[in-house]
Design a protein around this motif. Structure first.
Motif, PDB file in Angstrom:
ATOM      1  N   ILE A 216       0.840  -1.204   0.000  1.00 35.07           N
ATOM      2  CA  ILE A 216       0.000   0.000   0.000  1.00 35.07           C
ATOM      3  C   ILE A 216       0.870   1.247   0.000  1.00 35.07           C
ATOM      4  O   ILE A 216       0.611   2.211  -0.718  1.00 35.07           O
ATOM      5  CB  ILE A 216      -0.951  -0.015   1.206  1.00 35.07           C
TER       6      ILE A 216
ATOM      7  N   GLY B 124       2.149   1.885  -3.366  1.00 38.70           N
ATOM      8  CA  GLY B 124       1.153   2.164  -4.384  1.00 38.70           C
ATOM      9  C   GLY B 124       0.952   1.037  -5.374  1.00 38.70           C
ATOM     10  O   GLY B 124       0.556   1.283  -6.515  1.00 38.70           O
TER      11      GLY B 124
ATOM     12  N   PHE C  63      -4.378  -2.586  -4.851  1.00 38.50           N
ATOM     13  CA  PHE C  63      -5.632  -1.883  -5.111  1.00 38.50           C
ATOM     14  C   PHE C  63      -6.163  -1.255  -3.835  1.00 38.50           C
ATOM     15  O   PHE C  63      -6.344  -1.941  -2.817  1.00 38.50           O
ATOM     16  CB  PHE C  63      -6.655  -2.866  -5.689  1.00 38.50           C
ATOM     17  N   LEU C  64      -6.450   0.033  -3.883  1.00 36.11           N
ATOM     18  CA  LEU C  64      -6.861   0.773  -2.696  1.00 36.11           C
ATOM     19  C   LEU C  64      -8.367   0.746  -2.460  1.00 36.11           C
ATOM     20  O   LEU C  64      -8.821   1.129  -1.378  1.00 36.11           O
ATOM     21  CB  LEU C  64      -6.396   2.233  -2.810  1.00 36.11           C
TER      22      LEU C  64
ATOM     23  N   ARG D 191     -11.630   4.868  -1.468  1.00 37.38           N
ATOM     24  CA  ARG D 191     -10.382   5.593  -1.208  1.00 37.38           C
ATOM     25  C   ARG D 191      -9.903   6.311  -2.465  1.00 37.38           C
ATOM     26  O   ARG D 191      -9.459   7.469  -2.407  1.00 37.38           O
ATOM     27  CB  ARG D 191      -9.315   4.612  -0.712  1.00 37.38           C
ATOM     28  N   LEU D 192      -9.997   5.664  -3.617  1.00 36.83           N
ATOM     29  CA  LEU D 192      -9.593   6.303  -4.873  1.00 36.83           C
ATOM     30  C   LEU D 192     -10.473   7.521  -5.165  1.00 36.83           C
ATOM     31  O   LEU D 192      -9.985   8.534  -5.684  1.00 36.83           O
ATOM     32  CB  LEU D 192      -9.677   5.297  -6.014  1.00 36.83           C
TER      33      LEU D 192
ATOM     34  N   TYR E 107      -3.808  14.804  -7.881  1.00 38.40           N
ATOM     35  CA  TYR E 107      -4.440  13.699  -8.596  1.00 38.40           C
ATOM     36  C   TYR E 107      -5.411  14.214  -9.658  1.00 38.40           C
ATOM     37  O   TYR E 107      -5.521  13.633 -10.746  1.00 38.40           O
ATOM     38  CB  TYR E 107      -5.172  12.781  -7.615  1.00 38.40           C
TER      39      TYR E 107
ATOM     40  N   TYR F 145      -8.657  -6.268  -8.860  1.00 39.01           N
ATOM     41  CA  TYR F 145      -8.978  -4.957  -9.429  1.00 39.01           C
ATOM     42  C   TYR F 145     -10.380  -4.908 -10.023  1.00 39.01           C
ATOM     43  O   TYR F 145     -10.652  -4.061 -10.869  1.00 39.01           O
ATOM     44  CB  TYR F 145      -7.943  -4.588 -10.494  1.00 39.01           C
TER      45      TYR F 145
ATOM     46  N   GLN G 278      -3.223   5.693  -8.401  1.00 38.18           N
ATOM     47  CA  GLN G 278      -2.615   4.750  -7.469  1.00 38.18           C
ATOM     48  C   GLN G 278      -1.127   4.591  -7.772  1.00 38.18           C
ATOM     49  O   GLN G 278      -0.305   4.517  -6.867  1.00 38.18           O
ATOM     50  CB  GLN G 278      -3.318   3.394  -7.572  1.00 38.18           C
TER      51      GLN G 278
ATOM     52  N   LYS H 196       0.699   7.577  -6.370  1.00 35.21           N
ATOM     53  CA  LYS H 196       0.577   7.850  -4.939  1.00 35.21           C
ATOM     54  C   LYS H 196       1.924   8.016  -4.235  1.00 35.21           C
ATOM     55  O   LYS H 196       2.109   8.980  -3.471  1.00 35.21           O
ATOM     56  CB  LYS H 196      -0.249   6.753  -4.255  1.00 35.21           C
TER      57      LYS H 196
END
Length: 479
Positions: free
Chosen positions: A54, A57, A60-61, A65-66, A76, A226, A235, A238
């Motif tokens: 995490i 990056g 998968f967040l 969160r994305l 972003y 994903y 991501q 990040k």
């Protein structure tokens, strides 16, 4: 494909494994009683490895969160928005054979694209791809949301797609969708790990009705994690954005406390006369009234006041480097991302802009063309009841010549035509015909016939390949 209970993977508390789970759709996406099978991708010791992933990056967040990152962090938004705006800024132009019938059809197709808001929706699809890794476009043919026909293929033929069938096209955020059926057994087929049907808030929709737009495909082993989409651009960025935010704050803190006042005094005497409280009061009074117009009184014999300053030279370069690292992930020049022009002797961003435009053109062809062609064929069936194979589209290049460059090219072409005419390779009428049909020329479309002049058969405004140019509002007004 295995549907393993995660509680059996590790006997440690379940809370430590929560972050290791593949993507789980929100309630309501999958019908009640249905279970989405996910491959078991993580083993013992997963918690520490996932925490590290995490931070890097590379895991998968999750869509919530994305969504927070994309919606509320300007870095972003610039990464995603700059690419989507550039890819749809000049947009497209239609072209076909050089006859009057095709010209009329091109105008009708342009009007249909305006009605469907194709340009705006494809910009949103690019935003969704950058923010969530996948964008989906629903072709609405008027079927009810829970109709069983939504699970059947949408064939683009006159028999199955009559005129007037296409009501609208709708971009869908991936948080509302989840894969229903996909081939997980035969890697020799093209649909391996590619969903053929999707759940959309309880409705089952065939993939031909819900087009999938992904520019960064993950490895097939990571596809369930994903949600069978791609890797989000934000991501990947990040770690670089985190470095930039930390550097920016560190520079701000250093500037805010770049100088420290040092007071050398007789601590024993202060303790004896006023105690530690008196010393603290003296320091606080100094801080309270400290500015360029303040005065501090010190004992001549036993005290000394000194200012200690930190070196601030080079902080701007360190901060700029942290910002430029974000541009590496987005593959865009700094001036496009931040509006900051390059600095230094003979600094120029022209070369970087050319490379960036090439990058945008490649992205348009790979990301937009397949789905945009599908939408164009659906629009043709909707207005004519047939697909006109003679009509296609091209993306308008972002790189445009300035007026001085256009004049220089026109002068070179005029000199070339004069040489050919002098040597007898062409006559004056052929030169006049060439001037009249020269795209972007000074006399494009002008009446150059003069008294007694008869136009030649090929004197029809054309572009490359002899195709009819679209001179409508699509390229003139940017729609």
């Amino acid at each position: 494909m295995r549907d393993t209970d995660w509680r059996e993977v590790d006997r440690r508390p379940v809370a430590s494994l929560e972050i290791a789970k593949p993507y789980q759709p929100i309630p309501g996406v999958i019908p009640d009683g249905q279970v989405l099978a996910m491959d078991s991708a993580y083993g013992p010791g997963v918690a520490q490895s996932i925490n590290n992933a995490i931070a890097d990056g590379v895991v998968f967040l999750g869509y919530p969160r994305l969504a927070e990152m994309w919606s509320q962090r300007v870095e972003y938004r610039h990464i995603v928005g700059t690419l989507s705006e550039e890819t749809t800024r000049e947009w497209i132009e239609f072209h076909g054979p050089s006859d009057e019938a095709k010209k009329e059809r091109i105008e009708q197709l342009e009007a249909e694209f305006v009605r469907l808001k194709v340009r705006e929706h494809f910009k949103m699809l690019s935003d969704l791809d950058g923010a969530f890794g996948i964008g989906q476009l629903f072709l609405n043919t008027g079927l009810p949301r829970l109709s069983d026909d939504l699970a059947t293929p949408l064939l683009l033929t006159p028999e199955t797609f009559p005129k007037g069938s296409l009501k609208e096209i709708v971009p869908i955020e991936p948080i509302w969708t989840s894969p229903n059926e996909y081939n997980s057994e035969n890697p020799l087929q093209l649909d391996f790990y590619r969903p053929t049907k999707w759940w959309v808030m309880g409705a089952t929709v065939h993939h031909t009705r819900l087009l999938r737009f992904v520019s960064r495909e993950p490895s097939q082993i990571l596809a369930p994690t994903y949600n069978f989409g791609g890797v989000p651009l934000i991501q990947l960025a990040k770690p670089y954005v985190d470095n930039w935010v930390r550097t920016r704050q560190s520079v701000s803190d250093l500037i805010n406390g770049c100088s420290i006042v040092s007071l050398r005094t007789d601590m024993v005497a202060v303790y004896e006369n006023a105690g530690i409280g008196g010393l603290i009061d003296r320091v606080q009074n100094f801080i309270k009234f400290r500015d360029n117009r303040g005065v501090f009184l010190s004992d001549k014999e036993s005290e000394e006041l000194q200012i200690l300053s930190a070196q601030l030279a080079g902080l701007d370069k360190l901060q700029n480097q942290a910002l430029e690292q974000i541009c590496v992930v987005a593959q865009m020049p700094l001036v496009k991302f931040s509006g900051i022009s390059p600095s230094g002797l003979n600094a120029s961003s022209e070369g970087e802009i050319r490379v960036w435009y090439d990058r945008v053109a490649a992205y348009q062809e790979a990301f937009f063309r397949p789905g945009l062609t599908h939408v164009m064929h659906a629009a043709m069936l909707n207005i004519w009841g047939e697909i006109d194979k003679d009509i296609d589209f091209r993306f308008i290049p972002l790189w445009q010549l300035d007026e001085a460059a256009k004049v220089a090219i026109a002068k070179a072409l005029a000199d070339t035509r004069a040489v050919y005419e002098e040597m007898g390779a062409v006559n004056n009428d052929e030169v006049r015909s060439s001037l009249r049909t020269d795209e972007d020329g000074l006399f494009d479309g002008a009446d150059l016939g003069g008294p007694g002049y008869e136009p030649m058969d090929h004197e029809v405004p054309q572009s490359e390949g002899g195709a009819l140019r679209s001179t409508s509002f699509i390229d003139k007004n940017g729609i």
